[in-house]
Scaffold this motif. Structure first.
Motif, short mmCIF file in Angstrom:
data_model
loop_
_atom_site.label_atom_id
_atom_site.label_comp_id
_atom_site.label_asym_id
_atom_site.label_seq_id
_atom_site.Cartn_x
_atom_site.Cartn_y
_atom_site.Cartn_z
N VAL A 72 45.63 38.19 52.78
CA VAL A 72 45.61 36.48 52.37
C VAL A 72 43.78 36.82 51.99
N LEU A 73 43.27 37.76 53.40
CA LEU A 73 41.82 37.54 52.85
C LEU A 73 41.46 38.28 52.31
N ARG A 74 41.92 39.61 51.87
CA ARG A 74 41.57 39.99 49.85
C ARG A 74 41.62 39.09 48.88
N GLY A 75 42.81 38.78 49.08
CA GLY A 75 42.77 37.78 47.73
C GLY A 75 42.25 36.37 47.92
N ASP A 76 42.06 36.56 49.25
CA ASP A 76 40.78 35.00 49.08
C ASP A 76 39.47 35.63 48.56
N VAL A 77 39.17 36.70 49.15
CA VAL A 77 37.81 37.25 48.58
C VAL A 77 37.79 37.35 47.05
N LEU A 78 38.73 38.05 46.69
CA LEU A 78 39.17 38.45 45.25
C LEU A 78 38.69 36.99 44.16
N THR A 79 39.13 35.86 45.14
CA THR A 79 39.27 34.69 44.00
C THR A 79 38.04 34.09 43.89
N LYS A 80 37.24 34.46 45.27
CA LYS A 80 35.69 34.00 45.56
C LYS A 80 34.69 34.37 44.66
N ILE A 81 34.54 36.10 44.67
CA ILE A 81 34.17 36.95 43.79
C ILE A 81 34.33 36.63 42.47
N GLY A 82 35.11 36.08 42.07
CA GLY A 82 35.45 36.05 40.01
C GLY A 82 35.22 34.20 40.31
N SER A 83 35.54 33.18 41.42
CA SER A 83 34.74 32.08 41.37
C SER A 83 32.89 32.10 41.00
N SER A 84 32.78 32.89 41.43
CA SER A 84 31.02 32.90 41.90
C SER A 84 30.30 33.92 40.44
N TYR A 85 31.37 34.82 40.07
CA TYR A 85 30.77 35.63 38.56
C TYR A 85 30.97 34.30 37.76
N LEU A 86 32.06 32.87 38.14
CA LEU A 86 32.45 32.68 36.75
C LEU A 86 31.11 31.33 37.01
N SER A 87 30.55 31.06 38.51
CA SER A 87 30.01 29.81 38.51
C SER A 87 28.09 30.29 37.93
N LEU A 88 27.89 32.12 37.85
CA LEU A 88 26.60 32.76 37.12
C LEU A 88 27.09 32.92 35.69
N ASN A 89 27.95 32.43 35.31
CA ASN A 89 28.38 32.57 33.73
C ASN A 89 28.82 34.08 33.10
N ASN A 90 29.11 34.89 34.30
CA ASN A 90 29.90 36.28 33.46
C ASN A 90 30.80 36.38 33.27
N LEU A 91 31.42 35.69 32.15
CA LEU A 91 32.64 36.30 32.20
C LEU A 91 33.94 37.03 32.75
N ASP A 92 32.87 38.05 32.14
CA ASP A 92 33.62 39.08 31.73
C ASP A 92 34.64 39.72 33.69
N GLN A 93 33.26 39.40 34.99
CA GLN A 93 33.27 40.21 35.97
C GLN A 93 34.52 39.12 36.34
N ALA A 94 33.92 38.20 36.29
CA ALA A 94 35.30 36.86 36.55
C ALA A 94 36.58 36.52 36.59
N LYS A 95 36.92 37.26 35.33
CA LYS A 95 38.55 37.20 35.01
C LYS A 95 38.67 38.90 35.27
N GLU A 96 38.06 39.94 36.04
CA GLU A 96 38.38 40.59 36.28
C GLU A 96 39.13 40.17 37.69
N TYR A 97 37.48 40.27 38.62
CA TYR A 97 38.31 38.98 39.95
C TYR A 97 39.09 38.30 40.43
N ILE A 98 39.86 37.59 39.19
CA ILE A 98 40.32 36.20 38.97
C ILE A 98 41.46 36.70 39.30
N THR A 99 41.35 37.62 38.33
CA THR A 99 43.22 38.10 38.03
C THR A 99 43.74 39.23 38.99
N GLN A 100 42.78 39.72 39.43
CA GLN A 100 43.33 40.55 40.76
C GLN A 100 43.59 39.89 41.60
#
Length: 536
Positions: free
Chosen positions: A236-264
């Motif tokens: 569960v910890l890894r799932g939470d971290v992956l989502t928040k990394i994706g959300s952080s990239y999304l906030s930084l407008n790095n959509l490609d990186q965001a999609k990779e981590y959010i999907t995982q």
């Protein structure tokens, strides 16, 4: 970071082997000791080792024997330490009632012995329990009262717990800067003590704090540190971290990186049946596809998030979800639905803020935050610090109330503006409909007029054709009538001039009669034709 974690793991393994060897040596030593205070001290060393290796049941066995011997010897220092460890074990088992009871007994003994270090350790431990129970103000004060003594003695193990207690309390109270300061101090001590699991959790907490502060680059550093340590674990910890990394990239407008981590993250949370993580992942993925201008995918994900959020009664995520759905419908020009979602967003946000405010008020009324008398006696400087913190906290709450009031004013102003705009749009819509209806009526009337004009043109052409026929007929009739009348007039003129003899005249009478009959018949036929036309 991976190398550091590996070194810490090796150090922990060697430390574990060393502790096991120490435990065997101390057990042998205990067996040959006389029943005096030295035997109690050796037993306490064994209890401490067993506590740190989490063998609580065995530790309790040694505690019972040592407590009996200490009571027989009237060894108050031993009884205080044994009672302290008994409280620690009950706290680890989450039996907080017994833990507080034994902490209080141990503390009374330490105060009688004027052992400031013992009191500091007790206060730190009580602070940990109060924080675990949600009494952050009280826990904060107990931990702060212990810090000075622990820092002077450089007790890393106890300091680590104290810093973590303070960081947790500040985190829960949303004092993020203070929480970050103490989590960093905790992390330094955990790394020096080789606490692998605690290092991961502290990195996660630091990542969360920077994430909440919207400092996403710093958050990514700590989240990636966590991910490096648990990269192969489906937790569960890894799932939470992956989502928040994706959300952080999304906030930084790095959509490609965001999609990779959010999907995982979303896939992992679904696989683990982690509803909370799945809900966060759905909202984050919905926002991602909304930014990528893929409204159909975004709508599907956000609809699923709405259903799941209502089932979990997760108001925090529902507020995010309602805001995203309002934005989605605005993008699709569905302003009526966008208004409904925006209304739900503000209503739920208002309710949550009111609930927090009411809970905070009830807590303040229920608990009188008073620093224990013993602490005042031991360290008067801490009292001033604690009181200053209380005053600061009260000021923060007052400021929060003012902020809530300001937000309410903004909300109702926006709502009023929205109503005005909605009324204006409705009036424009009604006016547009009336104009369309008026235009349609004009078009229908124009069509009817065109049809009538065509009919009139047809009638006009028909009348023109009839007039042409009439003129031609009159021309023919006039010519025939003229010939007959001219012939008759010629005969009469000849007779009048005496140019004709009686015999000649008598000879021409039949021809004259025929011309007169022809003229009479022609006039009769013309009169009948004229009468029929009038009847028609």
């Amino acid at each position: 970071m991976r190398k550091l974690i590996t070194l810490l793991f090796c150090f922990s393994a060697l430390l574990g082997f060393s502790q096991s060897e120490d435990l065997d040596n101390l057990t042998i030593q205990l067996a040959f000791q006389k029943p005096d205070t030295s035997k109690v001290i050796t037993s306490l060393q064994i209890i401490k080792l067993l506590y740190h290796t989490k063998d609580y049941n065995k530790a309790l066995q040694f505690i019972r024997e040592s407590e009996k011997l200490s009571n027989d010897l009237n060894y108050d220092a031993g009884i205080a330490e044994i009672t302290y460890y008994k409280a620690l074990i009950f706290a680890k088992k989450e039996d907080y009632i017994n833990a507080i009871d034994y902490y209080t007994k141990s503390k009374d003994l330490y105060i009688a012995l004027a052992d400031t270090l013992g009191v500091a350790k007790i206060n730190n431990s009580i602070g940990l329990i109060e924080i675990a129970r949600g009494n952050y103000d009280k826990g904060l004060q107990f931990s702060l009262s212990a810090i000075d003594v622990l820092e002077k003695r450089d007790l890393k193990e106890e300091l680590c717990d104290a810093y973590r207690n303070l960081a947790t309390a500040y985190h829960k109270m949303e004092a993020y800067d203070q929480a970050i300061t103490f989590y960093k101090k905790t992390l330094d001590l955990e790394e020096s003590l080789g606490k692998e699991e605690e290092i991961i959790q502290t990195n996660k907490n630091l990542g969360d704090l920077y994430y909440n502060k919207k400092e996403f680059k710093k958050a990514l550093y700590y989240f990636n540190s966590v991910l490096t340590s648990i990269d192969t674990s489906d937790t569960v910890l890894r799932g939470d971290v992956l989502t928040k990394i994706g959300s952080s990239y999304l906030s930084l407008n790095n959509l490609d990186q965001a999609k990779e981590y959010i999907t995982q993250g979303l896939r992992l949370n679904r696989r683990l049946n982690n509803d909370k993580g799945t809900l966060i992942g759905l909202n984050t993925a919905g926002e991602l596809y909304l930014r990528e201008k893929k409204p159909i995918v975004a709508e599907r994900l956000l609809y699923e998030a709405t259903t799941l959020g209502r089932a979990l009664e997760d108001n925090e995520q529902l507020i995010i979800n309602y805001g995203l759905r309002a934005k989605l419908d605005s993008v699709e020009s569905n302003f009526k639905l966008a208004y409904i979602w925006q209304k739900r967003y503000f209503e739920l946000k208002n309710d949550v803020e009111k609930q927090k405010q009411q809970a905070s008020t009830k807590k303040l009324e229920k608990e009188a935050i008073v620093v224990p008398v013993e602490i005042k006696d031991l360290n008067s400087n801490n009292n001033a610090v604690n009181q200053a913190l209380i005053d600061q906290h009260q000021e923060e709450k007052k400021a929060n109330k003012e902020e809530i009031k300001r937000l309410n004013i903004i909300f109702y102003s926006m709502l009023l503006a929205l109503l005005v705009v909605s009324t204006f749009l409705i009036l424009i819509y009604l006016k547009r409909n009336n104009r369309i209806k008026y235009t349609k009526d004009l078009e229908d009337k124009n069509k009817q007029i065109n049809i009538q004009n065509i009919a009139i043109l047809d009638q006009t052409k028909n009348l023109e054709d009839i007039n042409k026929v009439k003129d031609k007929l009159f021309s023919i009739v006039s010519h025939d009538l003229k010939d007959s009348l001219t012939s008759i007039k010629g005969f009469i003129d000849l007779l009048k001039d005496g140019s004709l003899s009686k015999e000649e005249f008598n000879h021409l009478i039949p021809e004259l009669s025929e011309n007169a009959n022809n003229a009479s018949l022609l006039l009769f036929n013309l009169l009948n034709w004229s009468n029929r036309k009038c009847n028609l």
